[in-house]
Scaffold this motif. Structure first.
Motif, short mmCIF file in Angstrom:
data_model
loop_
_atom_site.label_atom_id
_atom_site.label_comp_id
_atom_site.label_asym_id
_atom_site.label_seq_id
_atom_site.Cartn_x
_atom_site.Cartn_y
_atom_site.Cartn_z
N GLN A 38 0.87 -1.18 0.00
CA GLN A 38 0.00 0.00 0.00
C GLN A 38 0.90 1.22 0.00
OE1 GLN A 38 -2.71 -0.73 3.38
NE2 GLN A 38 -4.31 -1.05 1.86
N ALA A 39 1.11 1.78 -1.17
CA ALA A 39 2.01 2.92 -1.34
C ALA A 39 1.29 4.21 -0.97
CB ALA A 39 2.52 2.99 -2.77
N ARG A 40 1.99 5.08 -0.29
CA ARG A 40 1.40 6.33 0.17
C ARG A 40 1.62 7.46 -0.83
NH1 ARG A 40 3.72 5.12 6.13
NH2 ARG A 40 5.66 5.63 5.04
N LEU A 41 0.58 8.24 -1.05
CA LEU A 41 0.63 9.47 -1.83
C LEU A 41 0.06 10.58 -0.96
CD1 LEU A 41 -0.84 8.04 -5.17
CD2 LEU A 41 1.58 8.45 -4.68
N TRP A 42 0.57 11.78 -1.14
CA TRP A 42 0.08 12.87 -0.27
C TRP A 42 0.27 14.22 -0.96
CZ3 TRP A 42 4.81 10.73 -0.15
CH2 TRP A 42 5.93 11.55 0.00
N GLY A 43 -0.34 15.24 -0.37
CA GLY A 43 -0.23 16.58 -0.93
C GLY A 43 -1.09 17.55 -0.15
N TRP A 44 -1.51 18.62 -0.85
CA TRP A 44 -2.27 19.70 -0.21
C TRP A 44 -3.38 20.18 -1.14
CZ3 TRP A 44 2.94 19.15 -0.70
CH2 TRP A 44 3.66 18.92 0.47
N ALA A 45 -4.42 20.68 -0.57
CA ALA A 45 -5.53 21.29 -1.32
C ALA A 45 -6.31 22.15 -0.33
CB ALA A 45 -6.41 20.22 -1.96
N GLU A 46 -7.48 22.63 -0.75
CA GLU A 46 -8.32 23.40 0.17
C GLU A 46 -8.68 22.56 1.39
OE1 GLU A 46 -9.37 26.40 0.18
OE2 GLU A 46 -9.22 27.21 -1.84
N PRO A 47 -8.72 23.12 2.59
CA PRO A 47 -9.11 22.36 3.77
C PRO A 47 -10.51 21.75 3.62
CG PRO A 47 -8.15 24.47 4.39
CD PRO A 47 -8.33 24.50 2.90
N THR A 78 -0.56 -1.47 -4.85
CA THR A 78 0.33 -1.61 -6.00
C THR A 78 0.47 -3.07 -6.40
OG1 THR A 78 2.25 -1.65 -4.53
CG2 THR A 78 1.64 0.48 -5.51
N PRO A 79 0.57 -3.35 -7.69
CA PRO A 79 0.68 -4.73 -8.18
C PRO A 79 2.12 -5.20 -8.17
CG PRO A 79 0.61 -3.23 -10.03
CD PRO A 79 0.51 -2.37 -8.79
N ALA A 80 2.38 -6.35 -8.76
CA ALA A 80 3.74 -6.82 -8.97
C ALA A 80 4.47 -5.88 -9.92
CB ALA A 80 3.73 -8.24 -9.55
N ALA A 81 5.79 -5.85 -9.81
CA ALA A 81 6.61 -4.93 -10.59
C ALA A 81 6.36 -5.10 -12.08
CB ALA A 81 8.08 -5.14 -10.27
N SER A 82 6.46 -3.97 -12.80
CA SER A 82 6.22 -3.99 -14.24
C SER A 82 6.93 -2.81 -14.88
CB SER A 82 4.72 -3.92 -14.53
OG SER A 82 4.49 -3.70 -15.91
N TYR A 83 7.38 -3.01 -16.12
CA TYR A 83 7.99 -1.93 -16.89
C TYR A 83 6.96 -1.13 -17.68
CZ TYR A 83 12.58 -3.99 -15.95
OH TYR A 83 13.71 -4.47 -15.34
N GLU A 84 5.71 -1.50 -17.58
CA GLU A 84 4.67 -0.79 -18.32
C GLU A 84 4.36 0.54 -17.64
OE1 GLU A 84 0.01 -1.34 -19.78
OE2 GLU A 84 1.07 -2.99 -18.79
N PRO A 85 4.53 1.66 -18.35
CA PRO A 85 4.26 2.96 -17.74
C PRO A 85 2.79 3.10 -17.33
CG PRO A 85 5.51 3.20 -19.77
CD PRO A 85 5.03 1.78 -19.73
#
Length: 475
Positions: A38-47, A78-85
């Motif tokens: 479970q890969a983490r993504l984060w950022g900011w926006a309006e509260p 996330t799935p198994a590793a892959s070279y597909e963009p």
């Protein structure tokens, strides 16, 4: 060029007023996400705004919400590793799309100048084989590197600069040479994309990568004295504590990684008595704050450098070796052989290929359990005195050594504690016999235990014997 803090705040405020999601630099096009997690993504926006994250590999949409300060965090499968963009679309009503994303293995590489040292080299300090490595960089389609810019901060921040770059001849000169050679070996063996987050600061001490609340407890550190700038410039001094942790490490701790690589120690020479414990503290803290369990921690012994008479850096290397026993799921690689005679005057050895590859052997053997690879150098186990000889036994040398005699780098002392060059030869499969004409009654033996004393002993896989001493004498 530094951007004034007030300008950055105004820019962020204006972006948030438009309602568009903003992302940290490390969440960018060309990124590599850790596979099968479970890969983490984060950022900011309006509260208090709903955020949607859509991933192309599974066509899933994930929902999260910003907090009262406009921060949001999402985890994606996330799935198994892959070279597909792949692509990732993030929206609060207005979409930001990340392109050319790969799924693979992600490693965090940190330290001081020998980790920072790029393929282009430093002034008057080349990297061996650099031009060939750079020219062929485009063949490594699955390698990506994010190089974090130096960012000293007095307090923890949530942003730093450094986005992902693909492996091309144009980008490669700025890549960490050690980290890139690690990535090449990993890619060759595992055949999956390799992502490197490179976060180093030349000259930094281990205390620079620890927080104020820990460093302030160290009796030899005075934060009001030791956090300083280089006059007449307005640059933070590389030896300052806590700055690297606050400005470079802290903003990256949400990124999901597989493990740590560490190449540092030269700036802690002379502080060997505290180094092993502080490195342990650092590894434990990083693991805790990343929150991903007992991540592997592989690190590099500093190379021979300096006087052939002194032992200060030898004592630091000894502390590094000790740290392995203090830090679970860790290992040190030796670099005693990766120098040339003139490099007694060069603290940046040019051979980074074997450094990166030896780090890769540790990861491949111990983290990915690839059988058949040897990762550990021979190390001293015990000594027995017989007549006027010392019989030394070693671990990680089950099949013997690279030579039966002609072994250099050994010294012997008697009760007077004066060391003399000694002769060494193989006796038995993994034992070495050491004698010295000047010592009738041997008491202690040392190997490569000086600031600059490369030895020539290795195991059958070419991994060098780790410098050691059998005594514990202060001088």
């Amino acid at each position: 060029m530094k951007r004034p803090f007030s300008t950055a705040v105004l820019l962020l405020a204006s972006v948030m007023a438009w309602g568009k999601v903003t992302l940290p630099d490390i969440v960018s096009d060309n990124m590599v996400l850790q596979q099968q997690t479970q890969a983490r993504l984060w950022g900011w926006a309006e509260p208090q705004t709903e955020i949607t994250v859509h991933t192309s590999w599974n066509e899933k949409t994930y929902l999260t919400r910003t907090d009262e300060k406009g921060r949001w965090l999402a985890t994606v499968d996330t799935p198994a590793a892959s070279y597909e963009p792949q692509t990732i679309s993030i929206s609060d009503g207005e979409t930001v799309q990340l392109n050319n994303v790969l799924i693979g293995e992600v490693w965090f590489c940190s330290g001081q100048s020998n980790m920072e040292m790029p393929l282009a080299g430093f002034d008057n300090c080349p990297i061996a084989g650099a031009n060939e490595t750079i020219a062929a960089a485009g063949q490594w389609k699955g390698i990506r590197m994010a190089t974090v810019e130096k960012n000293g901060q007095l307090k923890p921040v949530d942003r730093c600069t450094g986005s992902w770059k693909t492996s091309t001849p144009e980008n490669a000169p700025r890549f960490s040479a050690t980290a890139f050679h690690f990535a090449m070996m990993m890619n060759r063996v595992l055949n999956v994309p390799i992502g490197i987050i490179h976060c180093s600061w030349g000259g930094s001490m281990v205390e620079g990568w620890l927080p104020r609340e820990i460093v302030s407890q160290y009796p030899d550190i005075d934060l009001s004295r030791d956090i300083r700038k280089d006059a007449p410039h307005d640059w933070w001094h590389c030896l300052s504590p806590v700055l690297m942790y606050n400005g470079m490490l802290k903003p990256l701790q949400q990124y999901t990684i597989k493990g740590f690589l560490w190449y540092q120690g030269e700036s802690n020479v002379g502080r060997h008595s505290t180094y092993a414990e502080r490195l342990k503290t650092m590894a434990e803290l990083w693991r805790k704050e990343w929150g991903l369990g007992e991540l592997p921690f592989y690190f590099v012994e500093i190379a021979p450098y300096g006087s052939a008479e002194g032992t200060t850096s030898a004592l630091l290397r000894e502390a590094q070796f000790k740290a392995q026993s203090l830090i679970p799921n860790s290992a040190m690689i030796s670099t005693n052989d990766l120098v040339e005679p003139y490099e007694a005057c060069n603290i940046h050895p040019k051979d980074k290929k074997h450094v990166g590859e030896r780090l890769a052997y540790q990861a491949l053997s111990k983290t990915y359990h690839v059988s058949g690879i040897e990762a550990d150098s021979p190390s001293f186990l015990s000594m027995e005195i017989k007549d006027n000889a010392a019989i030394l036994s070693f671990s990680h040398a089950d099949n013997g050594f690279n030579r039966m005699n002609g072994m250099t780098g050994f010294e012997m002392a008697g009760e007077d504690r004066v060391f003399h060059p000694a002769e060494a030869e193989l006796t038995g499969r993994n034992q070495i016999k050491v004698t010295c004409k000047e010592v009738d009654r041997p008491v202690a033996v040392r190997y490569a235990f000086r600031d600059f004393l490369p030895g020539n002993v290795a195991n059958l896989r070419g991994l060098p014997l780790i410098p050691f001493r059998t005594d514990s004498w202060e001088k």
